[in-house]
Structures are given as C-alpha cells and as structure tokens.
Design an enzyme around this catalytic site. Sequence first.
Site, PDB file in Angstrom:
ATOM      1  N   ALA A   1       0.851  -1.195   0.000  1.00 39.71           N
ATOM      2  CA  ALA A   1       0.000   0.000   0.000  1.00 39.71           C
ATOM      3  C   ALA A   1       0.883   1.241   0.000  1.00 39.71           C
ATOM      4  O   ALA A   1       0.628   2.219  -0.720  1.00 39.71           O
ATOM      5  CB  ALA A   1      -0.924  -0.005   1.214  1.00 39.71           C
TER       6      ALA A   1
ATOM      7  N   SER B   1      -8.397   1.710   6.832  1.00 36.59           N
ATOM      8  CA  SER B   1      -7.648   0.700   7.579  1.00 36.59           C
ATOM      9  C   SER B   1      -8.564   0.104   8.643  1.00 36.59           C
ATOM     10  O   SER B   1      -9.582   0.701   9.002  1.00 36.59           O
ATOM     11  CB  SER B   1      -6.437   1.370   8.247  1.00 36.59           C
ATOM     12  OG  SER B   1      -5.861   0.508   9.195  1.00 36.59           O
TER      13      SER B   1
ATOM     14  N   HIS C   1      -9.223 -10.576  -0.992  1.00 37.37           N
ATOM     15  CA  HIS C   1      -9.317  -9.890  -2.295  1.00 37.37           C
ATOM     16  C   HIS C   1     -10.713  -9.979  -2.917  1.00 37.37           C
ATOM     17  O   HIS C   1     -11.273  -8.982  -3.363  1.00 37.37           O
ATOM     18  CB  HIS C   1      -8.282 -10.459  -3.274  1.00 37.37           C
ATOM     19  CG  HIS C   1      -6.875 -10.079  -2.926  1.00 37.37           C
ATOM     20  ND1 HIS C   1      -5.786 -10.484  -3.658  1.00 37.37           N
ATOM     21  CD2 HIS C   1      -6.367  -9.337  -1.908  1.00 37.37           C
ATOM     22  CE1 HIS C   1      -4.678  -9.991  -3.116  1.00 37.37           C
ATOM     23  NE2 HIS C   1      -5.013  -9.305  -2.044  1.00 37.37           N
TER      24      HIS C   1
ATOM     25  N   LYS D   1      -2.588  -8.895  -6.758  1.00 40.28           N
ATOM     26  CA  LYS D   1      -2.526 -10.271  -7.228  1.00 40.28           C
ATOM     27  C   LYS D   1      -2.356 -11.194  -6.034  1.00 40.28           C
ATOM     28  O   LYS D   1      -1.806 -10.749  -5.028  1.00 40.28           O
ATOM     29  CB  LYS D   1      -1.400 -10.510  -8.225  1.00 40.28           C
ATOM     30  CG  LYS D   1      -0.089  -9.751  -8.036  1.00 40.28           C
ATOM     31  CD  LYS D   1       0.649  -9.788  -6.743  1.00 40.28           C
ATOM     32  CE  LYS D   1       1.121 -11.094  -6.201  1.00 40.28           C
ATOM     33  NZ  LYS D   1       1.891 -10.942  -4.942  1.00 40.28           N
TER      34      LYS D   1
ATOM     35  N   ARG E   1       2.419 -14.042   4.247  1.00 39.94           N
ATOM     36  CA  ARG E   1       2.929 -15.030   3.271  1.00 39.94           C
ATOM     37  C   ARG E   1       3.147 -16.399   3.901  1.00 39.94           C
ATOM     38  O   ARG E   1       3.234 -17.405   3.205  1.00 39.94           O
ATOM     39  CB  ARG E   1       4.244 -14.535   2.677  1.00 39.94           C
ATOM     40  CG  ARG E   1       4.022 -13.404   1.731  1.00 39.94           C
ATOM     41  CD  ARG E   1       5.239 -12.524   1.584  1.00 39.94           C
ATOM     42  NE  ARG E   1       4.876 -11.352   0.793  1.00 39.94           N
ATOM     43  CZ  ARG E   1       4.273 -10.281   1.281  1.00 39.94           C
ATOM     44  NH1 ARG E   1       3.938 -10.229   2.571  1.00 39.94           N
ATOM     45  NH2 ARG E   1       3.959  -9.265   0.507  1.00 39.94           N
TER      46      ARG E   1
ATOM     47  N   ASP F   1       1.997 -15.894  -3.594  1.00 40.64           N
ATOM     48  CA  ASP F   1       2.683 -14.605  -3.455  1.00 40.64           C
ATOM     49  C   ASP F   1       3.495 -14.275  -4.694  1.00 40.64           C
ATOM     50  O   ASP F   1       3.444 -13.150  -5.185  1.00 40.64           O
ATOM     51  CB  ASP F   1       3.592 -14.621  -2.219  1.00 40.64           C
ATOM     52  CG  ASP F   1       4.066 -13.222  -1.881  1.00 40.64           C
ATOM     53  OD1 ASP F   1       3.225 -12.293  -1.930  1.00 40.64           O
ATOM     54  OD2 ASP F   1       5.270 -13.034  -1.612  1.00 40.64           O
TER      55      ASP F   1
END
Length: 680
Positions: free
Chosen positions: A25, A45, A88, A106, A176, A188
């Site tokens: 971000a 946030s 997402h 992504k 991750r 990732d």
Amino acid sequence: MGVAGSPFDATGRLAWGILGTGRIAGTFATALASARRGYLLAVGSRSAESARAFADRHGAKRAYGSYDELLADPDVKAVYISLPNHLHATWTLRCAEAGKHILCEKPLASNLGEAMVAIEAARERGVFLMEAFMYRCHPQTATLARLLRERAIGDVRQVQVAFSYNMRGPHPENIRQQNPSAGGGIMDVGCYPASMARLVAGAALGRDFADPLDVKAVGHIGAESRVDEWSSAVLRFEGDILASIACGIQVAVEPTLRVFGSEGSIYVAQPWFPGRDAPGRVVLNRDGREPDTIAADAEVPLYSVEADTVADALAAGLTQAPSPAMSWADSLGNMRTLDLWRRDVGLVFDVERPAALVNRVSGRPLAVRPDARMTYGAVPGVEKRISRAVMGSMAFSHGLPYTCALLDYFVEQGGNCIDTAYGYRTEPMVGDWLRLRGNRDEIVLIVKGAHTPDCNPQALTRQLHESLERLRTDYADIYFMHRDNPEIPVGEFVDVLNEHHRAGRIRAFGGSNWTIERITEANEYARKRGLTPFVVSSPNFALAVWNEPMWAGCIAAVDPASRAWYQATGMPIFAWSSQASGFFTGRFRPEDAGNPAIAPIVRTWFNAENFARLERAKELAARRGVTSAQIALAYVLSQPLSIFALIGPRTIDEARESLGALTITLTPEELHWLETGRSA
Ligand SMILES: NC(=O)c1ccc[n+]([C@@H]2O[C@H](COP(=O)([O-])OP(=O)(O)OC[C@H]3O[C@@H](n4cnc5c(N)ncnc54)[C@H](OP(=O)(O)O)[C@@H]3O)[C@@H](O)[C@H]2O)c1
C-alpha cells in the site's frame, strides 16, 4: 449497468482510495505521486490510527478507520485493494457494489471460484477491474509480447522463469506464511511466472494469452506455515510449448526470463521490476546474428505506470485494461493455473474447506434473485417445478470453491436442477454443496448410473446406493440409466427400477441414450404388470446434427420420427450436449479440422451442414442482438416438446450466456429456417 458520470475530477485526475496500510500500500501510495493522472485521496484501515499515520505519510486528505467508510466516500472513484489474498474477492465485490473502479492486488482471489464471483460483480456493476500485475503494464512486457507475436525467434518451444526470494526462516506474523491468509510461494510470487508463461505462450500463438493444457508440479509445504515454501511446475500449452516455472519464499532464485524458440532465444534480466534497478530491456538472440538489445522503458516508475494503465482504460471507457495488462479472462486463466499448481503440491487453504465455504464471498445467504428469468417445466412423479436449464456437473472436478461459485450463480438465476452421474466422479462436490447450502428439498437432483460396461441390474443398484451416499441424500428426484444394454431383457431393468421407486430412492426414472423401441418395450412390460413406467428420456438434442455419436452407444432424438414420438407421447426430454460441445460459439472453423486438440469435436460435429447452420445462427443472433450460442440453445428450448436443456458452463460468464437463452423464443418459422435455410 455502468457507473454514472466521469471518474475524473475537474482537473482531469482520478481520486484513489487505498484499502489497507501494509507494505505494498505504501509503495503504491508513493507511486501515485508520480502518476500522470491519479492522486491519493483517502485510505481505509482496520485501525483509525494506522489510517491517520498512513495518510500523513503519503499526503492523503482523508483517513478512515474502516474499509466500509472509505467505500462510502463518493469522492473516491478508484480503489486499490492491498489486503491479504483471502480478502481480495470479498473486497472486490464490495467495491463493485459501491460503484468503485478497482485495482486489486494479485492474485485476484484465493482460487478460481472466488475470482469468478469477483469478476461477475464487476461486470454486473459496470466497474473497471484489473488484477495488479504491474509488470504486465510496463512497455518491457509489451515489447516482449510483440517480438513473440512477430515470431522473432520462430516457434516458441521452452520457457524458463522464476520468482523466488528468501524470508530466511519462520515469520508467522507475515501473511505469506499464513495458510488462513491464502499465503505461500505460489500465491505470493508463483502467480508471476504462471502469468508470464501464459503471456509468452499466448503471444507465440498469436493471442493475448494461452492457458496450459497440462500443469504438473511439485513443492515443499512448511510444517508450521502450512503453505508452500518452494515449488516448481511445468506447464504444457498448445503446440507443445513447455514452460518450467519456479517460486519460493524460503530460497532466492534468479528471476531471469528465457524463451527458447526454433530460431533463437529471448532473454529478460528483470521481468518483474523493469526500470527499478536498470531500464527496461529485452535481449533478442537470433541464430547466426549478434544479440540485439531492445530498450523498452517507461517515463514514470513501474507502479505509477500501473496506476496510469487504470486511468487510461477508464478514460477510454473500458472496464478491462488492454493486453498485455490483465483482462478478466486472463485473470481467470491464471487463477485456474494456480489452483492446478496447488492441487499437485497438495496445498489447500483453510478458506477453501467446507466449514469456511458456508459463508459466500458476498456474505449473503443464497437466494433466487428478483430479476431471475428462469422458465420451468414438469416431470410426472416429481412434485417440484424443474428449471428448464439443467446444470451439468462434469466440470466440478475443479474443486469445491469452484463448484460453489457455479452452483450458487445458477440458483441465484432461478436454476434448481442439477445433473450428476456416477461416472463423473463429482458427486461429492454436489453433496458437499447441498449440505453447505441446506437446500436439498429445493433442488431437483438427477442421478445417472449403470453406464457400460456396468449396465446391469446389480451394478445399477450398487451404484445408486453409492451415488446417494456421495450426494449425501437418500433420494434422487430423477434417475436415468446412463446407457442401455440390449443384451439384458428390458423387464429386468424395469423390475429393479420399480424396486428403487417403491423404496422412495428414486421419484421418477427413465433412460439416457435409450432407443424409442426399448423405451416402448419397457413401458409395455410395465403396463402389463401394473408397474411404474419410464417417464423421462435423455437423448442428445441440438441444432447441430452429428456425424457419429460423440461416445459409443449414444442416441440423438433430432430425426423427424423421434421428434414425432416425443411430441405424441409428451415424454419430457433432458437434452444433453444441447449446445453441441460449444460448436455454436463460433470458435471452431472448418480450417481447424486438423487440430488434434479438438479431434472429438471435429469427428462429431464438423460437417458442411452444421457450418451452414452456424452461419444462420450467427445471422439470426445479429438480428436479435444475442449470441449464436444463445440462438442454438433457444432452438432446443423452443421446440414443441417438453424439453429441458443440459448445460455445462465452465465459468460464470458461460453460465450467464447460456441462461440468457431462456428468454429467447424462436418462432416455428425461425426453427425451420435455422435447420434448412428456407422459409416455412
Ligand atoms: N504487486 C506487488 O508488487 C506486490 C508486492 C507485495 C505484495 N503484494 C500483494 O499485496 C497484498 C498485501 O501484501 P503486503 O505485503 O502489503 O501485506 P501486509 O504488509 O501484510 O499488508 C496487508 C494489510 O492488509 C490489512 N489487513 C486486513 N486484514 C488483515 C489480516 N487478517 N492480516 C493482515 N493484514 C490484514 C492490513 O492493513 P490495515 O491494518 O491497515 O487494515 C495490512 O497492513 C497481497 O495480496 C500481496 O500478494 C503485491
């Protein structure tokens, strides 16, 4: 439905909002300062303090202590979603529903099922959506694709590319290394080589992208992280283009892209971050010539190019960015590839387990939409009304999230009939979905069994019990014998079917691919003994006429005698291959006859008569403002018969197109013209 008004403000700039205040971000916010026509207006946030600090750092005027508040801000026109992967799809959907244009990090979702739902939300609301593969927006990538399209290295045969870095041990606080966040190397960074291989193969084949025919992968899953920590895959594309791709989060691998062709090779030193450490460039090695270094740099930094790609597409009135940026179909193909990669590696996310799939991406309970335009028919013995579009389940082998996405969509559009079969191996998916949605009573479940070589009464019984167990139900609304076995006296089948009927295991039954003679014989046997007869039939019925059956033992009912019999008896038809294996999409041309990838379709449907019918379907489609595939399905549904169409969409997009045919009524004259080219 589009978003009203220009997304640009009076000064011609695009006001962005960012969801999340994490690492990327910050990178994107910095990049917006260098973008040609965008600026950061607001950040949202989970914490008001974090939003405030981020806004101060990046000069954003507005800071919101929740994502919803940011979406409620009418001045925010485009939203950048920089949340963990498992969020997402949900936030893409919410942004779309709030009328915001979207750049989503992504991968677009946790899996293909979620991605289809997210994209459908954007399509429906008419908002822009792009998956944030920044490298796809850079001139270096466009140059690479152009060279391949121009066949600069002849036929492309091998591709090698990786994205892999070293986190040096456990960092459980990092998304991750979290299975619940849909983390791991494939998601990732593996998504980059997958998308690059698909771009390279696609450009080599003269398209925007290609999807692999095979994906074979191995990898290491961490015991603590429960995600893949390093992994490799080989993809095979049309023309036997092979790509070896690698990724990891616990080992650094050189990222270089190498493409080898029949007349040379291409080398890209930095495929993912062109312009970061060195200007973008592509090295072309043609056999027998000096290497040629082609400069391909951008005027602004990489992530600024990405932001401008969104703004430029919006200025052009588009909802998808032009290739090589990610289109929706490209994103879906990439998600499918990642799903297959993870399947081989054995990586399932917590968000994909049945317990989590109770909650839909939208968070709303499943219900028929008020604007659904389904039509319904009836079958004797089945009390429920039955949607005339029947959802096939063969494609559900792709997994439960995918099955949920397709079936949920179908039900929202008023569909309630699902076609399953013992031989499809997808009954557990349907069973899980029925249990998750708690809607068994509303669904008309078709069960098929006793396929050759197990077409006998004993196998029929054994398979029916197994099917019901896998489907987690104690009855089938409609049971079809998947094939007939003329060597067995028909009475033996009628007797065993009556036994299951009396036991309440099947409410109505019939034959799939049964001849009219055998159905008549069966019903004569039943009549004489006061037994329940066959009340339904499932032959092929389509606008195309086949050269020979697609599979041995199959029966079509398009000849005049069969039509007359079904019309006279009123026996409902459940037409399989109602769209002739996609023949009427127009994606097959007579000159494709030599393509081995479509050999069964060529063998079954390729003939001059069918191509003439296709041309007429296209002509009528243009007149009606619909697609030729819809005309072909409307042809089936407009017959003067009690007819239901089995459809087998592989995506929500295809399902929407098929279901659109239910509102198209063709006149008897149009039906005749489609068949013969002559007016009645
Ligand atoms: N394109 C690229 O070059 C690139 C590079 C890195 C990452 N990414 C992608 O960007 C996304 C975010 O990655 P990142 O490195 O920025 O991650 P990050 O630093 O962990 O930030 C993620 C942000 O999401 C919010 N969030 C909401 N729910 C969360 C949860 N349950 N756990 C953790 N964070 C949560 C948090 O913001 P608030 O607390 O403010 O709500 C957090 O700061 C991922 O999808 C990743 O694949 C892309």
